[in-house]
Design an enzyme around this catalytic site. Structure first.
Site, PDB file in Angstrom:
ATOM      1  N   ASP A 194      -1.324  -5.865  -0.524  1.00  0.00           N
ATOM      2  CA  ASP A 194      -1.652  -5.221   0.750  1.00  0.00           C
ATOM      3  C   ASP A 194      -3.138  -4.881   0.809  1.00  0.00           C
ATOM      4  OD1 ASP A 194      -0.018  -4.703   2.948  1.00  0.00           O
ATOM      5  OD2 ASP A 194       1.162  -3.217   1.859  1.00  0.00           O
ATOM      6  N   GLU A 232      -1.983  -5.316   8.403  1.00  0.00           N
ATOM      7  CA  GLU A 232      -1.183  -4.799   9.512  1.00  0.00           C
ATOM      8  C   GLU A 232      -1.894  -5.062  10.835  1.00  0.00           C
ATOM      9  OE1 GLU A 232      -0.202  -0.662   8.928  1.00  0.00           O
ATOM     10  OE2 GLU A 232       0.779  -1.070   7.007  1.00  0.00           O
ATOM     11  N   GLU A 265       8.496  -4.638  10.787  1.00  0.00           N
ATOM     12  CA  GLU A 265       8.966  -3.324  10.313  1.00  0.00           C
ATOM     13  C   GLU A 265       9.489  -2.478  11.466  1.00  0.00           C
ATOM     14  OE1 GLU A 265       6.502  -1.209   7.504  1.00  0.00           O
ATOM     15  OE2 GLU A 265       7.766   0.577   7.643  1.00  0.00           O
ATOM     16  N   ASP A 276       0.847  -1.201   0.000  1.00  0.00           N
ATOM     17  CA  ASP A 276       0.000   0.000   0.000  1.00  0.00           C
ATOM     18  C   ASP A 276       0.885   1.254   0.000  1.00  0.00           C
ATOM     19  OD1 ASP A 276       0.869  -0.243   2.590  1.00  0.00           O
ATOM     20  OD2 ASP A 276      -1.097   0.048   3.521  1.00  0.00           O
ATOM     21  N   SER A 277       2.208   1.045  -0.022  1.00  0.00           N
ATOM     22  CA  SER A 277       3.136   2.161  -0.275  1.00  0.00           C
ATOM     23  C   SER A 277       2.872   2.731  -1.670  1.00  0.00           C
ATOM     24  CB  SER A 277       4.590   1.699  -0.135  1.00  0.00           C
ATOM     25  OG  SER A 277       4.809   0.463  -0.777  1.00  0.00           O
ATOM     26  N   LYS A 285      -1.785  -9.089   2.604  1.00  0.00           N
ATOM     27  CA  LYS A 285      -1.067  -8.682   3.826  1.00  0.00           C
ATOM     28  C   LYS A 285      -1.928  -7.695   4.614  1.00  0.00           C
ATOM     29  CE  LYS A 285       2.781  -5.913   3.785  1.00  0.00           C
ATOM     30  NZ  LYS A 285       2.361  -4.726   4.573  1.00  0.00           N
TER      31      LYS A 285
HETATM   32  O1  KIV Z   1       3.505  -1.128   1.677  1.00  0.00           O
HETATM   33  C1  KIV Z   1       4.670  -1.542   1.730  1.00  0.00           C
HETATM   34  O2  KIV Z   1       5.501  -1.265   0.853  1.00  0.00           O
HETATM   35  C2  KIV Z   1       5.026  -2.375   2.869  1.00  0.00           C
HETATM   36  C3  KIV Z   1       6.470  -2.760   3.018  1.00  0.00           C
HETATM   37  C4  KIV Z   1       7.255  -1.586   3.454  1.00  0.00           C
HETATM   38  C5  KIV Z   1       6.647  -3.906   3.922  1.00  0.00           C
HETATM   39  O3  KIV Z   1       4.200  -2.713   3.650  1.00  0.00           O
END
Ligand code: KIV
Length: 256
Positions: free
Chosen positions: A84, A116, A183, A45-46, A114
């Protein structure tokens, strides 16, 4: 090469070598990482920052996430693609969790999702796994909670907060996740968690002792104008190289 499964990712736990993973946000990058033999590609989600230009990972929506997941998946033949789940696409309820994870898998083409969180989302992780959706956990610094934590600080520096992260790690494993991202936690805590868990740990900003490591693609290439985080492994400054190529092209056309 054979398609990488979650079982294959789990086998890395018992390998001598640390495994390398990266994020990707489009078809072309998916192809490059796959050709390089990266076994797990995270559509993070980056993308909220790297693709859509938001300040944090909080604003990205399910539809914005789905677009990048579909694009990456079209470029990948072998790697396990993990998508994500955006902020508030799983926190409200189990039903929302399964519906949105289902979209990332069925429409997006990802092989896993994924989320969190640890103890407080163990029910969501279990419900996904019970529905046949593989889950990668993510604990320690959780960027989706930036408004709650007031910034991107190293987590687990006190005994009490370290114990909480260990509890989160155990909860993620117990709920059925096939691995977990750690992280920005101290290396000794990451080592402890890596030794306690029987699923692989994937570190970012957490030292070198995790079973795998992950980096944001744009940080590794120096693709962004903004400063990369301290823990980034920066191999080049493609932002300035691309800028110079574009300037050269402009000059060539104008002088022709
Ligand atoms: O969204 C992302 O890029 C991440 C990584 C930094 C693990 O969650």
């Amino acid at each position: 090469m054979k398609k990488i499964t979650i079982q294959k990712i789990q086998e890395f736990k018992y390998s001598q070598d640390t495994f390398a993973t990266l994020t990707a946000y489009d078809f072309n990058t998916g192809q490059i990482l796959d050709d390089a033999g990266i076994p797990l590609i995270l559509v993070g989600d980056s993308a909220s920052m790297t693709v859509y230009g938001y300040d944090t990972t909080v604003p990205i929506s399910m539809s914005e996430m789905l677009l990048v997941v579909k694009s990456v998946c079209r470029g990948v033949s072998n790697a396990l693609v993990v998508a994500d789940m955006p902020f508030l696409s799983y926190q409200p309820s189990i039903e929302e969790t399964i519906k949105n994870a289902g979209l990332l898998i069925k429409e997006g083409g990802a092989g896993a999702v994924k989320l969190e969180g640890g103890v407080h989302i163990q029910k969501n992780i279990k419900a996904l796994v019970d529905s046949g959706i593989p889950v990668l956990g993510h604990i320690g610094l959780m960027p989706q909670s930036v408004n709650q934590t007031s910034g991107y600080k190293i987590q687990g520096k006190t005994d009490e907060s370290a114990d909480k992260i260990i509890e989160d790690a155990r909860a993620v494993e117990k709920s059925g996740a096939f691995g977990v991202v750690l992280e920005c936690i101290p290396e000794d805590l990451a080592t402890k968690i890596t030794n306690i868990l029987s699923i692989p740990t994937i570190g970012i900003g957490s030292g070198t002792t995790c079973d795998g490591q992950i980096q944001v693609f744009h940080d590794v290439l120096g693709l962004t104008k903004n400063k990369a985080p301290k823990h980034a492994h920066i191999y080049d400054n493609l932002y300035s190289k691309i800028l110079n190529i574009v300037k050269q092209y402009k000059t060539d056309i104008e002088n022709n």
